[in-house]
Design a protein around this motif. Structure first.
Motif, PDB file in Angstrom:
ATOM      1  N   ALA A   7       0.816  -1.212   0.000  1.00 22.45           N
ATOM      2  CA  ALA A   7       0.000   0.000   0.000  1.00 22.45           C
ATOM      3  C   ALA A   7       0.848   1.259   0.000  1.00 22.45           C
ATOM      4  O   ALA A   7       0.457   2.284  -0.552  1.00 22.45           O
ATOM      5  CB  ALA A   7      -0.936  -0.005   1.206  1.00 22.45           C
ATOM      6  N   VAL A   8       2.022   1.171   0.606  1.00 22.77           N
ATOM      7  CA  VAL A   8       2.872   2.354   0.716  1.00 22.77           C
ATOM      8  C   VAL A   8       3.297   2.849  -0.664  1.00 22.77           C
ATOM      9  O   VAL A   8       3.124   4.023  -1.000  1.00 22.77           O
ATOM     10  CB  VAL A   8       4.114   2.052   1.588  1.00 22.77           C
ATOM     11  CG1 VAL A   8       5.031   3.259   1.640  1.00 22.77           C
ATOM     12  CG2 VAL A   8       3.686   1.668   2.985  1.00 22.77           C
ATOM     13  N   SER A  10       2.028   2.000  -3.567  1.00 25.29           N
ATOM     14  CA  SER A  10       0.856   2.300  -4.396  1.00 25.29           C
ATOM     15  C   SER A  10       0.352   3.709  -4.110  1.00 25.29           C
ATOM     16  O   SER A  10       0.051   4.479  -5.028  1.00 25.29           O
ATOM     17  CB  SER A  10      -0.270   1.301  -4.120  1.00 25.29           C
ATOM     18  OG  SER A  10       0.161   0.003  -4.403  1.00 25.29           O
ATOM     19  N   ARG A  11       0.241   4.031  -2.839  1.00 28.47           N
ATOM     20  CA  ARG A  11      -0.207   5.369  -2.435  1.00 28.47           C
ATOM     21  C   ARG A  11       0.776   6.426  -2.921  1.00 28.47           C
ATOM     22  O   ARG A  11       0.385   7.476  -3.418  1.00 28.47           O
ATOM     23  CB  ARG A  11      -0.359   5.406  -0.901  1.00 28.47           C
ATOM     24  CG  ARG A  11      -0.595   6.772  -0.286  1.00 28.47           C
ATOM     25  CD  ARG A  11      -1.817   7.487  -0.782  1.00 28.47           C
ATOM     26  NE  ARG A  11      -3.020   6.711  -0.616  1.00 28.47           N
ATOM     27  CZ  ARG A  11      -4.176   7.021  -1.186  1.00 28.47           C
ATOM     28  NH1 ARG A  11      -4.276   8.084  -1.954  1.00 28.47           N
ATOM     29  NH2 ARG A  11      -5.235   6.274  -1.003  1.00 28.47           N
ATOM     30  N   ARG A  12       2.057   6.131  -2.794  1.00 30.52           N
ATOM     31  CA  ARG A  12       3.089   7.094  -3.215  1.00 30.52           C
ATOM     32  C   ARG A  12       2.973   7.368  -4.719  1.00 30.52           C
ATOM     33  O   ARG A  12       3.075   8.516  -5.160  1.00 30.52           O
ATOM     34  CB  ARG A  12       4.463   6.532  -2.881  1.00 30.52           C
ATOM     35  CG  ARG A  12       5.579   7.545  -3.076  1.00 30.52           C
ATOM     36  CD  ARG A  12       6.936   6.994  -2.688  1.00 30.52           C
ATOM     37  NE  ARG A  12       6.988   6.660  -1.280  1.00 30.52           N
ATOM     38  CZ  ARG A  12       7.545   5.551  -0.776  1.00 30.52           C
ATOM     39  NH1 ARG A  12       8.091   4.659  -1.577  1.00 30.52           N
ATOM     40  NH2 ARG A  12       7.555   5.332   0.514  1.00 30.52           N
ATOM     41  N   ARG A  14       0.267   7.059  -6.612  1.00 35.49           N
ATOM     42  CA  ARG A  14      -0.941   7.847  -6.884  1.00 35.49           C
ATOM     43  C   ARG A  14      -0.772   9.302  -6.459  1.00 35.49           C
ATOM     44  O   ARG A  14      -1.198  10.216  -7.157  1.00 35.49           O
ATOM     45  CB  ARG A  14      -2.145   7.214  -6.188  1.00 35.49           C
ATOM     46  CG  ARG A  14      -2.624   5.959  -6.890  1.00 35.49           C
ATOM     47  CD  ARG A  14      -3.974   5.513  -6.388  1.00 35.49           C
ATOM     48  NE  ARG A  14      -3.922   4.995  -5.033  1.00 35.49           N
ATOM     49  CZ  ARG A  14      -3.708   3.720  -4.718  1.00 35.49           C
ATOM     50  NH1 ARG A  14      -3.512   2.829  -5.670  1.00 35.49           N
ATOM     51  NH2 ARG A  14      -3.700   3.335  -3.462  1.00 35.49           N
ATOM     52  N   LYS A  15      -0.124   9.517  -5.330  1.00 36.66           N
ATOM     53  CA  LYS A  15       0.095  10.889  -4.853  1.00 36.66           C
ATOM     54  C   LYS A  15       0.986  11.673  -5.820  1.00 36.66           C
ATOM     55  O   LYS A  15       0.790  12.866  -6.045  1.00 36.66           O
ATOM     56  CB  LYS A  15       0.726  10.879  -3.456  1.00 36.66           C
ATOM     57  CG  LYS A  15      -0.296  10.715  -2.337  1.00 36.66           C
ATOM     58  CD  LYS A  15       0.360  10.699  -0.976  1.00 36.66           C
ATOM     59  CE  LYS A  15       0.760  12.096  -0.553  1.00 36.66           C
ATOM     60  NZ  LYS A  15       1.201  12.148   0.842  1.00 36.66           N
ATOM     61  N   TYR A  32      -7.923   9.824  -9.820  1.00 34.43           N
ATOM     62  CA  TYR A  32      -6.614   9.279 -10.196  1.00 34.43           C
ATOM     63  C   TYR A  32      -6.548   8.832 -11.653  1.00 34.43           C
ATOM     64  O   TYR A  32      -5.628   9.197 -12.374  1.00 34.43           O
ATOM     65  CB  TYR A  32      -6.230   8.115  -9.279  1.00 34.43           C
ATOM     66  CG  TYR A  32      -4.993   7.401  -9.743  1.00 34.43           C
ATOM     67  CD1 TYR A  32      -3.748   8.004  -9.637  1.00 34.43           C
ATOM     68  CD2 TYR A  32      -5.072   6.143 -10.339  1.00 34.43           C
ATOM     69  CE1 TYR A  32      -2.605   7.372 -10.085  1.00 34.43           C
ATOM     70  CE2 TYR A  32      -3.939   5.503 -10.793  1.00 34.43           C
ATOM     71  CZ  TYR A  32      -2.709   6.116 -10.662  1.00 34.43           C
ATOM     72  OH  TYR A  32      -1.574   5.491 -11.121  1.00 34.43           O
TER      73      TYR A  32
END
Length: 116
Positions: A7-8, A10-12, A14-15, A32
């Protein structure tokens, strides 16, 4: 064994995309999947824009040199041909700068190039 997700990262990812799309109109900066398409397209435009910018500047320099040399009754192509025959290596950017900002030096160059 249960499936593990990262998740880390993936979130990075997308951000990073959403940060790049900041300032875009509507959902192009919020959603997104839409933002990803918009950012990819913007990178394509940025890449091609850098190439077009070089083209535009070269054409501007040629116009300025031509305007400067026309005062002496010569043409741009003749002038550059004479420069190459005299083995004077100077680029168009510097030539245009001289023709616009230092007319006395440009006049001396023209006289030097066309002297026998």
């Amino acid at each position: 064994m249960p499936r593990s997700t990262n998740a880390v990262s993936s979130r990075r990812k997308r951000k990073k995309i959403l940060k790049s799309s900041r300032g875009f109109y509507g959902s192009r900066s919020k959603v997104y999947t839409v933002a990803k398409n918009a950012v990819e397209k913007s990178f394509v435009y940025a890449f091609s824009g850098r190439k077009i910018k070089k083209r535009n500047f070269r054409s501007l320099w040629i116009q300025r040199i031509n305007a400067g040399i026309r005062q002496y009754g010569k043409s741009y192509s003749e002038f550059l041909n004479q420069l190459s025959e005299k083995k004077i290596k100077i680029n168009r950017k510097i030539l245009s700068h001289i023709s616009m900002n230092d007319p006395d030096l440009f006049k001396k160059m023209v006289e030097n190039v066309y002297s026998k």
